[in-house]
Design an enzyme around this catalytic site. Structure first.
Site, PDB file in Angstrom:
ATOM      1  N   GLU A 212       5.282   8.224   5.555  1.00 48.23           N
ATOM      2  CA  GLU A 212       4.374   7.327   4.921  1.00 48.23           C
ATOM      3  C   GLU A 212       3.293   6.889   5.545  1.00 48.23           C
ATOM      4  OE1 GLU A 212       3.904   7.214   1.347  1.00 48.23           O
ATOM      5  OE2 GLU A 212       5.262   8.518   1.104  1.00 48.23           O
ATOM      6  N   GLU A 221      -3.372   1.544   4.008  1.00 41.65           N
ATOM      7  CA  GLU A 221      -4.237   2.633   3.407  1.00 41.65           C
ATOM      8  C   GLU A 221      -5.542   3.112   4.389  1.00 41.65           C
ATOM      9  OE1 GLU A 221      -5.332   5.130  -0.603  1.00 41.65           O
ATOM     10  OE2 GLU A 221      -4.316   3.234  -0.709  1.00 41.65           O
ATOM     11  N   ASN A 259       2.353  -3.341  -9.119  1.00 41.73           N
ATOM     12  CA  ASN A 259       3.377  -3.278  -8.139  1.00 41.73           C
ATOM     13  C   ASN A 259       3.703  -4.498  -7.127  1.00 41.73           C
ATOM     14  OD1 ASN A 259       4.967  -0.876  -8.744  1.00 41.73           O
ATOM     15  ND2 ASN A 259       3.280   0.295  -7.656  1.00 41.73           N
TER      16      ASN A 259
END
Length: 359
Positions: A212, A221, A259
């Protein structure tokens, strides 16, 4: 006249006469071939096998991959003469040289230390002390058992040396101490079942984390164009930190306002209003990764934790993270990348990979 003086005089006479005798050195014989590679045999880091006239040494746990292989697990030790049973192979009884400070040791070299114990070089080094420079050396068990990996301090089944080996190019933000500090949030993580299962779960978590984050390189990100997309305004709490504040962060790349809200509630942290905590505090970042691993099914049918401790296998952890985006033929290359990393990590921890690796 002494024998040494006689030799010197004779040599002087030869040189004076214009002749120099060149005595050819004895040609070094090729290493004897170790036991032939077998597809059914489990090879641990440091074990050796021969195939097609060459010796190879496993860097981590492997089974079924014929040398020289495609994953990098096999180190080519050069040609062998087929004599069988290389006496220099410490896996067959530790006929290893004594360690000497200042001597260069390549990864995979086994030495006998001054305390009588054996150590294997996990990384090339210029003769560092095996009991001091533990990132470069691991204890080694004679008889082909491979690195022993004694239980690490701090209660986590992955030692700091093993963690560094897994992530040699990691961002300094992702500290081992931050990971250990995060373990208190979910005591069952890598503490459920047998020692083998515990290490398999730790390896599975860290393998997915590696995938990831590009090897724990990326904290946030990289595609900033996606940032505004992670706000679901239909949630009753909205996006108080701003529409573009809930982009992926941390080892599992936590994203979306819902989340952040759920993780914050579970961990007792104000992540909905301050999502930047995940990229500024290593322990918080690790806690969000472990939170997802332990509590969220994601697009799968079980948590990644349950997949590992209940025997469903590594493949189901991939499904819990990315579902059909990768599984069921969605992206077999990405699945293979995760599986290969997991196989490497269980090898470092000295346990088999188990069944059901794919999804």
């Amino acid at each position: 006249m002494s024998r040494l003086r006689a030799v010197l005089v004779a040599l002087a006479m030869v040189v004076a006469g214009g002749l120099v005798a060149i005595i050819p050195a004895t040609a070094a014989s090729a290493a004897a071939c170790t036991a032939a590679w077998q597809a059914s045999t489990v090879y641990w880091g440091g074990n050796q096998a021969s195939r097609n006239g060459r010796n190879y040494q496993a860097k981590w746990w492997t089974q079924g991959e014929a040398p020289p292989g495609t994953t990098g697990v096999w180190q080519d030790l050069g040609p062998c003469d087929g004599g069988g049973g290389n006496p220099g192979n410490p896996g067959g009884g530790c006929n290893a040289p004594n360690w000497a400070a200042g001597t260069f040791y390549a990864a995979g070299t086994v030495v006998r230390y001054t305390n009588g114990q054996y150590y294997i070089a996990e990384h090339d080094n210029p003769g560092y002390d095996p009991i001091i420079s533990t990132w470069y050396w691991e204890p080694y068990t004679c008889g082909g058992g491979g690195p022993t990996h004694p239980p690490p301090t701090g209660g986590f089944v992955v030692s700091e040396a093993q963690f560094n080996q897994m992530f040699p190019g990691r961002n300094s933000f992702y500290t081992y101490s931050g990971l250990v500090a995060a373990l208190s949030a979910y005591p069952a993580f890598a503490k459920t079942g047998s020692t083998t299962v515990q290490r398999q779960e730790a390896a599975a978590f860290l393998a997915n984390v590696h995938h990831e984050t590009g090897g724990l390189v990326h904290i946030v990100e990289q595609n900033t164009a996606n940032y505004p997309h992670y706000c679901d305004p239909n949630q009753p709490y909205g996006c108080p930190a701003g529409q573009a504040a809930y982009y992926g962060r941390g080892p599992i790349q936590l994203s979306w306002n819902f989340n952040y809200n759920a993780a914050g509630n579970a961990l007792g942290l104000p992540l909905l209003t301050n999502p930047w905590l995940v990229q500024n505090d290593a322990a918080v970042a690790w806690k969000t990764g472990i939170w997802y691993w332990m509590t969220q099914n994601g697009p799968g049918t079980m948590t990644a934790h349950n997949a590992m401790v209940n025997g469903a296998g590594f493949g189901q952890t991939i499904r819990s993270i990315n579902g059909s985006i990768e599984c069921n033929g969605g992206n077999p290359g990405q699945v293979q990348s995760r599986v290969t990393r997991y196989q490497q990590f269980v090898g470092i921890l000295g346990v088999p990979a188990g069944n059901n690796l794919y999804c």
